[in-house]
Design a protein around this motif. Sequence first.
Motif, short mmCIF file in Angstrom:
data_model
loop_
_atom_site.label_atom_id
_atom_site.label_comp_id
_atom_site.label_asym_id
_atom_site.label_seq_id
_atom_site.Cartn_x
_atom_site.Cartn_y
_atom_site.Cartn_z
N CYS A 41 3.97 -1.66 -13.76
CA CYS A 41 2.93 -2.06 -12.75
C CYS A 41 3.50 -1.65 -11.41
O CYS A 41 2.84 -1.22 -10.37
CB CYS A 41 2.63 -3.56 -12.86
SG CYS A 41 1.63 -3.92 -14.10
N GLU A 42 5.08 -2.13 -10.93
CA GLU A 42 5.57 -1.62 -9.88
C GLU A 42 5.59 -0.38 -9.39
O GLU A 42 5.17 0.11 -8.48
CB GLU A 42 6.92 -2.12 -9.79
CG GLU A 42 7.56 -1.96 -8.29
CD GLU A 42 9.04 -2.75 -8.42
OE1 GLU A 42 10.01 -2.25 -7.46
OE2 GLU A 42 9.29 -3.48 -9.29
N ARG A 43 5.87 0.59 -10.49
CA ARG A 43 6.06 2.04 -10.50
C ARG A 43 4.47 2.49 -10.13
O ARG A 43 4.54 3.43 -9.61
CB ARG A 43 6.64 2.67 -11.51
CG ARG A 43 6.68 4.20 -11.56
CD ARG A 43 7.91 4.57 -10.91
NE ARG A 43 8.25 6.09 -11.15
CZ ARG A 43 8.13 6.85 -10.24
NH1 ARG A 43 7.61 6.41 -9.01
NH2 ARG A 43 8.30 8.31 -10.72
N GLY A 97 -1.37 -1.76 -5.35
CA GLY A 97 -0.75 -2.30 -4.16
C GLY A 97 -1.87 -3.73 -3.80
O GLY A 97 -3.03 -3.46 -4.36
N PRO A 98 -1.42 -4.58 -2.96
CA PRO A 98 -2.39 -5.59 -2.78
C PRO A 98 -3.78 -5.21 -1.91
O PRO A 98 -4.59 -5.83 -1.80
CB PRO A 98 -1.45 -6.60 -2.12
CG PRO A 98 -0.23 -5.76 -1.59
CD PRO A 98 -0.03 -4.73 -2.70
N ALA A 99 -3.67 -3.93 -1.51
CA ALA A 99 -4.64 -3.55 -0.43
C ALA A 99 -5.95 -3.47 -1.24
O ALA A 99 -7.10 -3.68 -0.90
CB ALA A 99 -4.23 -2.39 -0.01
N GLN A 100 -5.90 -3.40 -2.67
CA GLN A 100 -7.04 -3.32 -3.49
C GLN A 100 -7.65 -4.74 -3.58
O GLN A 100 -9.24 -4.69 -3.98
CB GLN A 100 -6.73 -3.03 -4.90
CG GLN A 100 -6.18 -4.35 -5.53
CD GLN A 100 -5.64 -3.80 -7.00
OE1 GLN A 100 -6.13 -2.59 -7.41
NE2 GLN A 100 -4.69 -4.75 -7.86
N GLU A 155 -0.18 -13.21 3.21
CA GLU A 155 0.02 -11.79 2.88
C GLU A 155 -1.20 -11.09 2.49
O GLU A 155 -1.75 -10.10 2.74
CB GLU A 155 1.10 -11.72 1.59
CG GLU A 155 2.37 -11.88 2.05
CD GLU A 155 3.21 -10.84 2.92
OE1 GLU A 155 2.57 -9.47 2.90
OE2 GLU A 155 3.69 -11.10 3.82
N LEU A 156 -2.06 -12.03 1.87
CA LEU A 156 -3.38 -11.64 1.41
C LEU A 156 -4.36 -11.29 2.70
O LEU A 156 -5.27 -10.63 2.62
CB LEU A 156 -4.14 -12.37 0.34
CG LEU A 156 -3.27 -12.52 -0.98
CD1 LEU A 156 -4.03 -13.57 -1.91
CD2 LEU A 156 -3.45 -11.27 -1.39
#
Length: 115
Positions: free
Chosen positions: A12-14, A18-21, A43-44
């Motif tokens: 998942c990291e690779r 990212g959180p932008a979704q 962060e969100l």
Amino acid sequence: LFSDGDLTLMWCERFGKGPAQLAGKVVWITGASSGIGEALAVELSRVGARLVLSARRAKELERVKQRCLGSGKVADRDVLVVPMDSVAMDTHAGCVERVLAHFGRIDILVNNSGR
């Protein structure tokens, strides 16, 4: 393939998103008044997620909301403070109704409360 860790997390990291979704998603965070919950809220807010902040300490939730408004891509209407005690089950339905009345939906629930 050699690894020292959780292969799912490494994958998942690779290759994950990212959180932008999460921009525009309604994320309800319990335990949002400090620690991990506060950090997650901030962060969100930076990616434009719409937030519901819950914990027992209303004053601290308001402080976290101000941090989100100051450092994120959110407006006042995008961050709802809903004080609640996670073990007071009889109050949960009213809290859910309040969130649904404000945002119309809940996309993600983060159960981070310490009780």
